[in-house]
Design an enzyme around this catalytic site. Structure first.
Site, PDB file in Angstrom:
ATOM      1  N   LYS A  49      47.460 -26.090  11.891  1.00 45.14           N
ATOM      2  CA  LYS A  49      46.849 -26.717  10.719  1.00 45.14           C
ATOM      3  C   LYS A  49      47.811 -26.736   9.541  1.00 45.14           C
ATOM      4  O   LYS A  49      47.984 -27.774   8.882  1.00 45.14           O
ATOM      5  CB  LYS A  49      45.567 -25.988  10.322  1.00 45.14           C
ATOM      6  CG  LYS A  49      44.797 -26.692   9.207  1.00 45.14           C
ATOM      7  CD  LYS A  49      43.618 -25.883   8.739  1.00 45.14           C
ATOM      8  CE  LYS A  49      44.028 -24.806   7.778  1.00 45.14           C
ATOM      9  NZ  LYS A  49      42.905 -24.126   7.108  1.00 45.14           N
ATOM     10  N   ASP A  52      40.372 -28.745   8.982  1.00 45.33           N
ATOM     11  CA  ASP A  52      39.883 -27.480   8.438  1.00 45.33           C
ATOM     12  C   ASP A  52      38.364 -27.455   8.577  1.00 45.33           C
ATOM     13  O   ASP A  52      37.766 -28.326   9.220  1.00 45.33           O
ATOM     14  CB  ASP A  52      40.328 -27.313   6.981  1.00 45.33           C
ATOM     15  CG  ASP A  52      39.603 -28.268   6.037  1.00 45.33           C
ATOM     16  OD1 ASP A  52      38.957 -29.231   6.531  1.00 45.33           O
ATOM     17  OD2 ASP A  52      39.670 -28.059   4.817  1.00 45.33           O
TER      18      ASP A  52
END
Length: 217
Positions: free
Chosen positions: A120, A138
């Site tokens: 991420k 997220d």
């Protein structure tokens, strides 16, 4: 959700916010890398409060490395998991100095090799600092994608793969920011603000029905 509906959603989000930006404060790829690393399990607001004090003092791999773990901690102690984050950031600075001449590499494999940097974080840096069409998923993007049925997936990797597949190329650089901001301010976790949502008529979310007491006959 079909492709036409997805395109309409993306076109509305783009019209509403043509040039979306991260809410993290940064002025270089390195500052962004540090800010994103700090943002795990923390809000952008709390990260900005910390980095607004840190970056004027140290905002390069060498400068932060020179602070050392104990010197870095006072700047980030208001952020969750600050002890482990301080250690990872110092180790990452050392690697950047040793392996990349103090520069943040524009390379996924090299980024993910840095301590504390996962997929991420690498996606955010590649997208926001270097303009890659990567999509970092997220908690906000995961919720919005599943709730609206825009891109359904059982985990963040599945949602990322689905988004990569269904988002047209022209929207890929910005879709990460649009979905995060939509999840942060409109499609919030507990009580989504459907009445003020610009894509409400396109959304496939079915809100749970309120318990209504039956009238006695």
């Amino acid at each position: 959700m079909n492709a036409d509906k997805r395109r309409q959603i993306l076109e509305r989000l783009r019209a509403n916010n043509p040039h979306p930006q991260t809410e993290l404060h940064f002025s270089s790829p390195f500052e962004l890398l540090v800010a994103v690393a700090l943002s795990a399990q923390a809000t952008d607001v709390s990260v900005n409060k910390a980095t607004d004090k840190l970056f004027p003092v140290a905002n390069t791999p060498q400068a932060i490395y020179d602070l050392g773990v104990e010197g870095l901690k006072p700047y980030i102690k208001t952020i969750g998991l600050y002890n482990s984050k301080a250690e990872n950031i110092i180790k990452a600075c050392r690697m950047l100095l040793d392996l990349h001449h103090g520069e943040v590499p524009e390379n996924r494999e090299a980024l993910e090799a840095l301590p504390g940097v996962g997929r991420k974080t690498a996606n955010v840096v590649l997208n926001t600092a270097f303009g890659w069409p990567t999509i970092a998923v997220d908690t906000h993007i995961f919720r919005v994608s599943n709730r609206t049925k825009f891109a359904v997936g059982k985990d963040v990797v599945a949602v990322e793969q689905k988004l990569e597949k269904v988002v047209p190329a022209e929207f890929k650089v910005d879709v990460h920011h649009w979905l995060i901001l939509h999840g942060r301010y409109t499609c919030v976790a507990r009580k989504p603000r459907c009445g003020s949502c610009i894509i409400e008529d396109l959304c496939e979310y079915s809100p749970p029905k309120e318990n209504v007491k039956k009238k006695k006959k």
